[in-house]
Write a protein that holds these residues in place. Sequence first.
Motif, short mmCIF file in Angstrom:
data_model
loop_
_atom_site.label_atom_id
_atom_site.label_comp_id
_atom_site.label_asym_id
_atom_site.label_seq_id
_atom_site.Cartn_x
_atom_site.Cartn_y
_atom_site.Cartn_z
N ASN A 733 0.85 -1.22 0.00
CA ASN A 733 0.00 0.00 0.00
C ASN A 733 0.87 1.25 0.00
O ASN A 733 0.58 2.20 -0.73
CB ASN A 733 -0.93 0.03 1.21
CG ASN A 733 -2.18 -0.81 0.97
OD1 ASN A 733 -2.40 -1.31 -0.14
ND2 ASN A 733 -2.99 -1.00 2.01
N ALA A 734 1.93 1.23 0.83
CA ALA A 734 2.82 2.40 0.91
C ALA A 734 3.43 2.65 -0.47
O ALA A 734 3.49 3.80 -0.92
CB ALA A 734 3.92 2.15 1.94
N GLN A 743 11.34 6.73 0.82
CA GLN A 743 11.61 5.81 1.93
C GLN A 743 10.31 5.30 2.55
O GLN A 743 9.34 6.02 2.68
CB GLN A 743 12.44 6.50 3.00
CG GLN A 743 13.87 6.73 2.54
CD GLN A 743 14.69 7.45 3.60
OE1 GLN A 743 14.26 8.49 4.10
NE2 GLN A 743 15.83 6.90 3.95
N ILE A 744 10.38 4.04 2.92
CA ILE A 744 9.28 3.44 3.68
C ILE A 744 9.92 2.92 4.96
O ILE A 744 10.94 2.22 4.91
CB ILE A 744 8.63 2.28 2.89
CG1 ILE A 744 8.00 2.83 1.60
CG2 ILE A 744 7.58 1.57 3.74
CD1 ILE A 744 7.58 1.73 0.63
N VAL A 759 4.30 0.69 9.68
CA VAL A 759 4.88 1.01 8.38
C VAL A 759 4.49 2.45 8.06
O VAL A 759 3.32 2.79 8.07
CB VAL A 759 4.36 0.04 7.29
CG1 VAL A 759 4.88 0.46 5.92
CG2 VAL A 759 4.78 -1.38 7.59
N ARG A 760 5.53 3.29 7.84
CA ARG A 760 5.25 4.72 7.63
C ARG A 760 5.77 5.14 6.27
O ARG A 760 6.83 4.69 5.83
CB ARG A 760 5.95 5.52 8.73
CG ARG A 760 5.79 7.03 8.63
CD ARG A 760 6.21 7.71 9.93
NE ARG A 760 7.62 7.50 10.23
CZ ARG A 760 8.63 8.27 9.76
NH1 ARG A 760 8.37 9.30 8.99
NH2 ARG A 760 9.88 8.00 10.09
N ASP A 761 4.96 5.97 5.59
CA ASP A 761 5.45 6.51 4.32
C ASP A 761 5.34 8.03 4.39
O ASP A 761 4.75 8.58 5.33
CB ASP A 761 4.62 5.96 3.14
CG ASP A 761 3.17 6.32 3.23
OD1 ASP A 761 2.84 7.54 3.24
OD2 ASP A 761 2.31 5.39 3.32
N ASN A 762 5.87 8.70 3.38
CA ASN A 762 5.79 10.16 3.32
C ASN A 762 4.88 10.59 2.19
O ASN A 762 5.08 11.61 1.53
CB ASN A 762 7.21 10.76 3.10
CG ASN A 762 8.12 10.51 4.30
OD1 ASN A 762 7.68 10.61 5.44
ND2 ASN A 762 9.37 10.16 4.04
N GLY A 763 3.88 9.78 1.97
CA GLY A 763 2.95 10.00 0.87
C GLY A 763 1.95 11.12 1.12
O GLY A 763 2.12 11.92 2.05
N PRO A 764 0.89 11.14 0.32
CA PRO A 764 -0.11 12.25 0.42
C PRO A 764 -0.96 12.19 1.69
O PRO A 764 -1.64 13.15 2.03
CB PRO A 764 -0.97 12.04 -0.83
CG PRO A 764 -0.85 10.58 -1.14
CD PRO A 764 0.53 10.16 -0.72
N GLY A 765 -0.95 11.06 2.35
CA GLY A 765 -1.77 10.94 3.58
C GLY A 765 -3.24 10.65 3.26
O GLY A 765 -3.64 10.56 2.10
N THR A 820 0.82 6.32 8.66
CA THR A 820 1.45 5.23 9.40
C THR A 820 0.39 4.19 9.65
O THR A 820 -0.68 4.50 10.18
CB THR A 820 2.02 5.73 10.75
OG1 THR A 820 2.90 6.81 10.49
CG2 THR A 820 2.75 4.61 11.48
N PHE A 821 0.68 2.96 9.22
CA PHE A 821 -0.23 1.84 9.52
C PHE A 821 0.47 0.96 10.53
O PHE A 821 1.65 0.71 10.43
CB PHE A 821 -0.55 1.06 8.23
CG PHE A 821 -1.52 1.78 7.34
CD1 PHE A 821 -1.06 2.78 6.47
CD2 PHE A 821 -2.86 1.48 7.38
CE1 PHE A 821 -1.96 3.46 5.67
CE2 PHE A 821 -3.75 2.17 6.58
CZ PHE A 821 -3.31 3.17 5.71
N TRP A 822 -0.22 0.52 11.57
CA TRP A 822 0.42 -0.26 12.63
C TRP A 822 -0.46 -1.37 13.11
O TRP A 822 -1.69 -1.35 12.92
CB TRP A 822 0.83 0.64 13.77
CG TRP A 822 -0.35 1.42 14.37
CD1 TRP A 822 -0.70 2.67 14.03
CD2 TRP A 822 -1.29 0.93 15.34
NE1 TRP A 822 -1.81 3.07 14.70
CE2 TRP A 822 -2.20 1.99 15.54
CE3 TRP A 822 -1.44 -0.25 16.03
CZ2 TRP A 822 -3.27 1.87 16.42
CZ3 TRP A 822 -2.52 -0.35 16.93
CH2 TRP A 822 -3.42 0.70 17.11
#
Length: 834
Positions: A733-734, A743-744, A759-765, A820-822
Amino acid sequence: MKDPVPPLNFEQLVDVFSFISTATAVHVGEDARIEFANQAMLTIWGRGPEVIGKGLEEALPELAGQPFVEMFAKVWREGIIISGKDTPAEILVDGVLDTYYFDFEYRAIKDKNGRVIAVLHTATDVTERYLNRRELEEAGQNKQLLIREQSLNEQLAVVNEELTATNEELHTSREELARMNVELESIVEDRVKELIESEARFRSMADNTDVQIAVRDETGQLIYFNKAWSQLSGRPADQLISKGWYDLIHPDDRQQFLHIHHEAFAQRVSYSAEMRLLGSDGSYHWLLKKGTPRFLADGKFAGYISSCVDITQQKLIEQQLKKMNEELADSNEELAALNEELATTNEELAESNDELLLSEARFRNLIRQAPVAICVIRAEDLTVTDVNDGYLELVGKTREQLEKRLIWEGVAEAAEVYAPVMQRVISTGTAFHGREHELILNRNGVDETMFIDFVYEPVTDLKGKVTSIMVVGNDVTDKVTARKQIENIEERNRLAIEAAEIGTYELNYESQYVIGSKRFNEIFGVSSPALRSEVLAVFHPLDAHLSEQAHAVARKTGKLSYEARILTADEEVKWVRLQGNVHYDSEGKMKKLLGTVMDITALKQIQQQKDDFISIASHELKTPLTGLKASLQLLDRMKANPTALMPRLIEQSNKSMDKISELVEELLNVTRINEGKVILNKKKFNLTDMVDECCSHVLQLGTHELVVEGETDLDITADENRIQQVITNFINNAMKYAPQSRQIFLKIVRAGNEVRVSVRDNGPGIPADKLPHLFERYYRVDPRGIQVSGLGLGLYISADIIERHGGKIGAESVEGEGSTFWFTLPNQEESALN
Ligand code: ADP
């Protein structure tokens, strides 16, 4: 020898006779010529000796018209004797003509031959004697009047005696009065007797009596008042004579008295009048005044003699008597009225008594036949006096068990609760109403729970004392049970409605008012009762017409059913489903609509998602299938002459097949979740190793860089494949939704017994309002985002896996900054980890 006495000559003889005290005269001839008259006779005549030799009428001219001269003539002619007693004669004495009364005799004196030679006239003046006698007679008359008065009084007393005992006192007074009257009478009688003797005595009598006596002459002139008059009036006799006394009469009585007096005087008759006279003591005295005309011997009117008796006391008594009589008459009338009333009441009572006897019989009959249970209990000892079959059936007892027995022996099981209640009704006289009382009755030997409506009705006597208690009961067990069932159903319905978050409402067609439940108000954002137009205003402009359309149909079918969008206060679109039934009045006119409203926004979204899912799933499947189909066609064409392209085509086909398998697997996962067929296969494995393994494709693609942080060497106990599936989904998904995020970050953290992987990304949110829905089935933040493939099932499956492990799953995101998905896994004890 003595000298012989010479005989008297005539003259001497006459001279001697002239001294005879009895008045004597000798007359001759028809004209009664006076031959001789002695001094006494001359005195009576009021004349001197000059009358000798004259005829009687010539000598006493006033006798003309009187009978005496003629009487003389008759005696002379006929030789007879005429005599008379108390004979009045009018004689002029000293120039005054007056009436005198005489006893007289005219005697014919005859010679030897019987010839009348003279008339001897003897007379005695009896004027005083006569007048005295007359006064006496008048007094006698007065006495008669007094006697009559007394008799009247006695009659009055008798009447009074009959009327009331209180009159006894008055009677005594009356007796006193009567006695006084008698005394008065005797006084008057005595005085009158004395009066006979002389005027002086009369005067003395009159002056000594307390009866007012007055005398008038024939002209009406007052000539005498006794002392009593002076005492009463305060005026001396001479003043009374000159001035009179009319001015002393009470103004109210004066006219009447004067009238009576004048009338009597004119007719010369007796009168009697009552009046008030102002006494010297300054107070008015009631007087009974009686006047009697006086007549001379010849019947000539001589005036009046009057007497006044003070009847003030008597008047007072009379007035009191009159008042008392009036009061007694009133009392009598009242008594008579009361008697009549009593008689009527008596009659009514007799009737009521009859009716009562009748109604008592009817009452017993009524109790026996009444369709409700009735039992009558005597208050005194709580004995059952009457009981009907209905009651026996209600309490499940036989007649022998209840009748003539103590109620709480008969229905012992109810005694504890109801004996105090009944006692209170007896002591207060206030009825007790029991509604749907639940009690256990031993009916025909079996304990049964019953619901009973009943009344303890106090029956009172005329004094308000409670004599018995009537118990009226009604078995409402069936009714209560049925109602309880309905209540249960209603409660269940309510709970169901509440659970389903269904709003209910009632629309009144006439008033156009809508009364809604709390949920209805919540959904439409109105407060009930609200006008229908207020509710319609909440509808989405594009759906506003739907309500009217649906109601038009409801008018025909009686059923309302439609779905529409509404706009909430914060401009949010909500889907609602409205359903209802039309209710009609007795004339078939539409009266009201009872309806439900349900917020189906979520349902609509799921539907939408489903629709989207179908189109996405088709699309997702179509891509690898098209690829596979193309590869197979090409392979088919080159099966005779295989080329170098063949291995690539086979690889392409396999990739397409993998993709299809992946998609099918995902779908199958969902089916398994739905059917509860997911079985975890937990074992201990190294989490970091597993992460390395599943993320190799990230490195292969080279678009993103995976940064693993935190615990780098950690064993956990879980279903390795499933956890891998979750982590892969987060990373994929990220990569899919944050393509720009180089970076993921994958972070493994242990806190106590819990392991947390994020899992965190710097995407659009992700927009905040979408965050809560991410783990729902088919949910995609951008459903039309065809450029990014996906079924909206990955997170749904992931959530299921984590929840089955007892862990938690979530997402945090700030739009423009990444997501961030956890997830966490519990029960990862340290010991177990090593
Ligand atoms: P899909 O098959 O659509 O990827 P998922 O359940 O895995 O289904 O994801 C659900 C939705 O969550 C996605 O469609 C996407 O819109 C959103 N999503 C998931 N991960 C991210 C992420 N890292 N950044 C932005 N959106 C994401």
